[in-house]
Design an enzyme around this catalytic site. Structure first.
Site, PDB file in Angstrom:
ATOM      1  N   CYS A 196       0.822  -1.211   0.000  1.00  0.00           N
ATOM      2  CA  CYS A 196       0.000   0.000   0.000  1.00  0.00           C
ATOM      3  C   CYS A 196       0.862   1.269   0.000  1.00  0.00           C
ATOM      4  O   CYS A 196       0.650   2.168  -0.822  1.00  0.00           O
ATOM      5  CB  CYS A 196      -0.972  -0.019   1.168  1.00  0.00           C
TER       6      CYS A 196
HETATM    7  N1  LIG Z   1      -4.428  -4.203   4.889  1.00  0.00           N
HETATM    8  C1  LIG Z   1      -3.828  -3.513   3.922  1.00  0.00           C
HETATM    9  O1  LIG Z   1      -3.972  -2.288   3.810  1.00  0.00           O
HETATM   10  C2  LIG Z   1      -2.968  -4.220   2.928  1.00  0.00           C
HETATM   11  C3  LIG Z   1      -2.593  -5.545   3.068  1.00  0.00           C
HETATM   12  N2  LIG Z   1      -1.790  -6.145   2.136  1.00  0.00           N
HETATM   13  C4  LIG Z   1      -1.390  -7.548   2.255  1.00  0.00           C
HETATM   14  O2  LIG Z   1      -2.509  -8.349   1.868  1.00  0.00           O
HETATM   15  C5  LIG Z   1      -2.550  -9.545   2.634  1.00  0.00           C
HETATM   16  C6  LIG Z   1      -3.881  -9.595   3.391  1.00  0.00           C
HETATM   17  O3  LIG Z   1      -3.952  -8.446   4.216  1.00  0.00           O
HETATM   18  P1  LIG Z   1      -5.236  -8.113   5.113  1.00  0.00           P
HETATM   19  O4  LIG Z   1      -6.470  -8.370   4.334  1.00  0.00           O
HETATM   20  O5  LIG Z   1      -4.990  -6.789   5.687  1.00  0.00           O
HETATM   21  O6  LIG Z   1      -5.082  -9.231   6.245  1.00  0.00           O
HETATM   22  P2  LIG Z   1      -6.160  -9.759   7.299  1.00  0.00           P
HETATM   23  O7  LIG Z   1      -5.377 -10.102   8.511  1.00  0.00           O
HETATM   24  O8  LIG Z   1      -7.271  -8.799   7.416  1.00  0.00           O
HETATM   25  O9  LIG Z   1      -6.694 -11.099   6.607  1.00  0.00           O
HETATM   26  C7  LIG Z   1      -5.858 -12.210   6.378  1.00  0.00           C
HETATM   27  C8  LIG Z   1      -6.692 -13.308   5.737  1.00  0.00           C
HETATM   28  O10 LIG Z   1      -5.864 -14.459   5.547  1.00  0.00           O
HETATM   29  C9  LIG Z   1      -6.415 -15.581   6.267  1.00  0.00           C
HETATM   30  N3  LIG Z   1      -5.306 -16.324   6.844  1.00  0.00           N
HETATM   31  C10 LIG Z   1      -4.570 -16.056   7.937  1.00  0.00           C
HETATM   32  N4  LIG Z   1      -3.609 -16.962   8.138  1.00  0.00           N
HETATM   33  C11 LIG Z   1      -3.735 -17.835   7.129  1.00  0.00           C
HETATM   34  C12 LIG Z   1      -3.051 -19.029   6.785  1.00  0.00           C
HETATM   35  N5  LIG Z   1      -2.030 -19.482   7.486  1.00  0.00           N
HETATM   36  N6  LIG Z   1      -3.475 -19.712   5.710  1.00  0.00           N
HETATM   37  C13 LIG Z   1      -4.498 -19.268   4.953  1.00  0.00           C
HETATM   38  N7  LIG Z   1      -5.203 -18.133   5.225  1.00  0.00           N
HETATM   39  C14 LIG Z   1      -4.813 -17.447   6.309  1.00  0.00           C
HETATM   40  C15 LIG Z   1      -7.301 -14.948   7.328  1.00  0.00           C
HETATM   41  O11 LIG Z   1      -8.350 -15.794   7.720  1.00  0.00           O
HETATM   42  P3  LIG Z   1      -8.214 -16.926   8.835  1.00  0.00           P
HETATM   43  O12 LIG Z   1      -7.053 -16.545   9.713  1.00  0.00           O
HETATM   44  O13 LIG Z   1      -9.513 -16.946   9.529  1.00  0.00           O
HETATM   45  O14 LIG Z   1      -7.942 -18.132   8.033  1.00  0.00           O
HETATM   46  C16 LIG Z   1      -7.875 -13.758   6.572  1.00  0.00           C
HETATM   47  O15 LIG Z   1      -8.907 -14.173   5.705  1.00  0.00           O
HETATM   48  C17 LIG Z   1      -1.340  -9.502   3.573  1.00  0.00           C
HETATM   49  O16 LIG Z   1      -0.272 -10.190   2.987  1.00  0.00           O
HETATM   50  C18 LIG Z   1      -1.019  -8.010   3.653  1.00  0.00           C
HETATM   51  O17 LIG Z   1       0.332  -7.816   3.935  1.00  0.00           O
HETATM   52  C19 LIG Z   1      -1.393  -5.484   1.015  1.00  0.00           C
HETATM   53  C20 LIG Z   1      -1.726  -4.173   0.826  1.00  0.00           C
HETATM   54  C21 LIG Z   1      -2.527  -3.430   1.779  1.00  0.00           C
HETATM   55  C1  LIG Z   2      -0.711   0.455   9.238  1.00  0.00           C
HETATM   56  C2  LIG Z   2       0.104  -0.779   8.947  1.00  0.00           C
HETATM   57  O1  LIG Z   2       0.441  -1.535   9.838  1.00  0.00           O
HETATM   58  N1  LIG Z   2       0.431  -0.990   7.679  1.00  0.00           N
HETATM   59  C3  LIG Z   2       1.191  -2.144   7.229  1.00  0.00           C
HETATM   60  C4  LIG Z   2       1.362  -2.094   5.730  1.00  0.00           C
HETATM   61  C5  LIG Z   2       0.276  -2.807   4.975  1.00  0.00           C
HETATM   62  C6  LIG Z   2       0.715  -3.243   3.576  1.00  0.00           C
HETATM   63  O2  LIG Z   2       0.539  -2.816   2.507  1.00  0.00           O
HETATM   64  O3  LIG Z   2       1.589  -4.094   3.569  1.00  0.00           O
HETATM   65  P1  LIG Z   2       2.122  -5.376   2.948  1.00  0.00           P
HETATM   66  O4  LIG Z   2       1.245  -5.859   1.903  1.00  0.00           O
HETATM   67  O5  LIG Z   2       3.479  -5.087   2.479  1.00  0.00           O
HETATM   68  O6  LIG Z   2       2.120  -6.251   4.124  1.00  0.00           O
HETATM   69  C7  LIG Z   2       2.589  -2.160   7.863  1.00  0.00           C
HETATM   70  O7  LIG Z   2       3.185  -1.124   8.074  1.00  0.00           O
HETATM   71  O8  LIG Z   2       3.119  -3.273   7.995  1.00  0.00           O
END
Ligand SMILES: NC(=O)C1=CN([C@@H]2O[C@H](COP(=O)(O)OP(=O)(O)OC[C@H]3O[C@@H](n4cnc5c(N)ncnc54)[C@H](OP(=O)(O)O)[C@@H]3O)[C@@H](O)[C@H]2O)C=CC1
Ligand SMILES: CC(=O)N[C@@H](CCC(=O)OP(=O)(O)O)C(=O)O
Length: 333
Positions: free
Chosen positions: A154
């Site tokens: 992000c």
């Molecule tokens: N939040 C953000 O702004 C951003 C996030 N990302 C990346 O996107 C990905 C998802 O982020 P986000 O949606 O915030 O994360 P969340 O923690 O909100 O969701 C993670 C998801 O993955 C599942 N999960 C967790 N552990 C496992 C596992 N071992 N095997 C399979 N599924 C699993 C969880 O469900 P359950 O544990 O119930 O199985 C849940 O559905 C991450 O890699 C993050 O770094 C990228 C850009 C922006």
């Molecule tokens: C507020 C906050 O905690 N933000 C996350 C970044 C989320 C994201 O884009 O990260 P990845 O897909 O690289 O995990 C952090 O700093 O780790």
């Protein structure tokens, strides 16, 4: 075209399912959580009542054995932790399923930097080498042909959209300085002490060591200084960046660089003078950029605003999938 979402119960996964529910050419074939998830068997609309399109989507437990029974699935979105994406991507690719990975597992080409930033060794070197970086506004041609796309982080999305058009104009002796603030949803849905309601306060974190610093530097082609801040709001990222430009650069050069970069990107809006506000982009797939230049000192300040869960994750992942499946980049957005 049938697609699946792994990590569908998380913040980015649920946003993706919502976007897919109204996509004209993609059909959500299955929404997965981990094998032993507490949310397995629940309706996704129970977790996210704000998304009416999720009625009828039930969360399924994922196991690797399922991969061979996914007939007719064209693409998998991995909205999952880095280590899980790293482990599962090769099996999906072997089964002929293309992958758009939202995690950081395939974003850095240098395995040593990866191990330092992510805390585990990269064992999928072949996939790492073939992964394309999914910054759609810059790498559309490569993404169209890719089987595996690493959707940018992000903060890197906000920062690179502001900086990449300026790459050839930068005074390379002066590192771009990026200060960015993110909503708490950036940390994901899982509860943690530092992101709980009573603990959150505006604060810098990851100083001189955040994993997005090498990602931004690598894809800009120039080292940067990056300092993220946690905000006391739910979603959105504002990155404000100071750079020094080469002596001969003028305002017309800057205007031209941004115009050229975003001529095919109607969701990216660039303004000379009007600095962007988070409120204008939150809950949208857009990026708003504003800049001002001081020709006397050669310094330029550029600010970039996105929704971290949409352009910073789910919406950009969908743009990647559109290109990979031969559709228009912004289809369904
Ligand atoms: N939040 C953000 O702004 C951003 C996030 N990302 C990346 O996107 C990905 C998802 O982020 P986000 O949606 O915030 O994360 P969340 O923690 O909100 O969701 C993670 C998801 O993955 C599942 N999960 C967790 N552990 C496992 C596992 N071992 N095997 C399979 N599924 C699993 C969880 O469900 P359950 O544990 O119930 O199985 C849940 O559905 C991450 O890699 C993050 O770094 C990228 C850009 C922006
Ligand atoms: C507020 C906050 O905690 N933000 C996350 C970044 C989320 C994201 O884009 O990260 P990845 O897909 O690289 O995990 C952090 O700093 O780790």
């Amino acid at each position: 075209m049938k697609v699946i979402v792994l990590g569908a119960s998380g913040y980015t996964g649920a946003e993706l399912c919502n976007l897919l529910s109204r996509h004209p050419s993609m059909q959500l074939a299955c929404a997965y959580v981990s094998e032993n998830s507490n949310d397995s068997g629940k309706a996704l609309s129970q977790l996210y009542p704000q998304f009416p399109g999720l009625d009828g989507v039930t969360l399924q437990p994922f196991s690797l054995a399922d991969v061979h029974e996914m007939d007719g699935v064209s693409l998998a979105f991995l909205a999952t932790p880095h280590e899980f994406s790293h482990d599962v991507a090769p099996a999906l690719l072997d089964a002929g399923i293309r992958v758009a990975d939202l995690s950081g597992a395939f974003r850095l080409k240098d395995a040593a930097t990866f191990a330092r930033c992510y805390g585990f060794n990269h064992l999928q070197r072949e996939e790492l080498a073939l992964a394309e970086y999914g910054l759609v506004d810059f790498y559309a041609d490569k993404i169209t042909r890719a089987s595996l796309v690493a959707v940018p982080g992000c903060y890197p999305t906000a920062s690179l959209l502001a900086l990449k058009p300026l790459a050839a104009l930068l005074d390379t002796a002066v590192r771009p300085v990026i200060n960015a603030i993110s909503g708490v949803s950036g940390a994901g849905r899982k509860a943690a002490l530092n992101t709980s309601f009573c603990e959150v306060g505006v604060q810098a974190y990851g100083v001189l060591g955040h994993r997005h610093q090498p990602e931004i530097s690598a894809w800009l082609g120039q080292d940067v200084l990056f300092t993220p801040h946690l905000g006391t709001f739910k979603r959105g990222i504002l990155a404000t960046i100071s750079v020094r430009l080469r002596e001969e650069v003028n305002i017309a050069d800057i205007q031209h660089a941004y115009q050229q970069a975003y001529v095919n990107s109607p969701l990216v809006r660039v303004s000379h003078g009007q600095m962007p506000r988070l409120d204008d982009v939150v809950n949208t797939p857009r990026c708003h950029i504003g800049w001002q230049f001081d020709p006397h000192s050669g310094y330029l300040v550029v600010s970039s605003a996105i929704d971290n869960l949409l352009k910073g994750a789910a919406a950009q992942a969908l743009q990647n999938a559109n290109l990979m499946l031969g559709l228009e980049k912004d289809c369904g957005l």
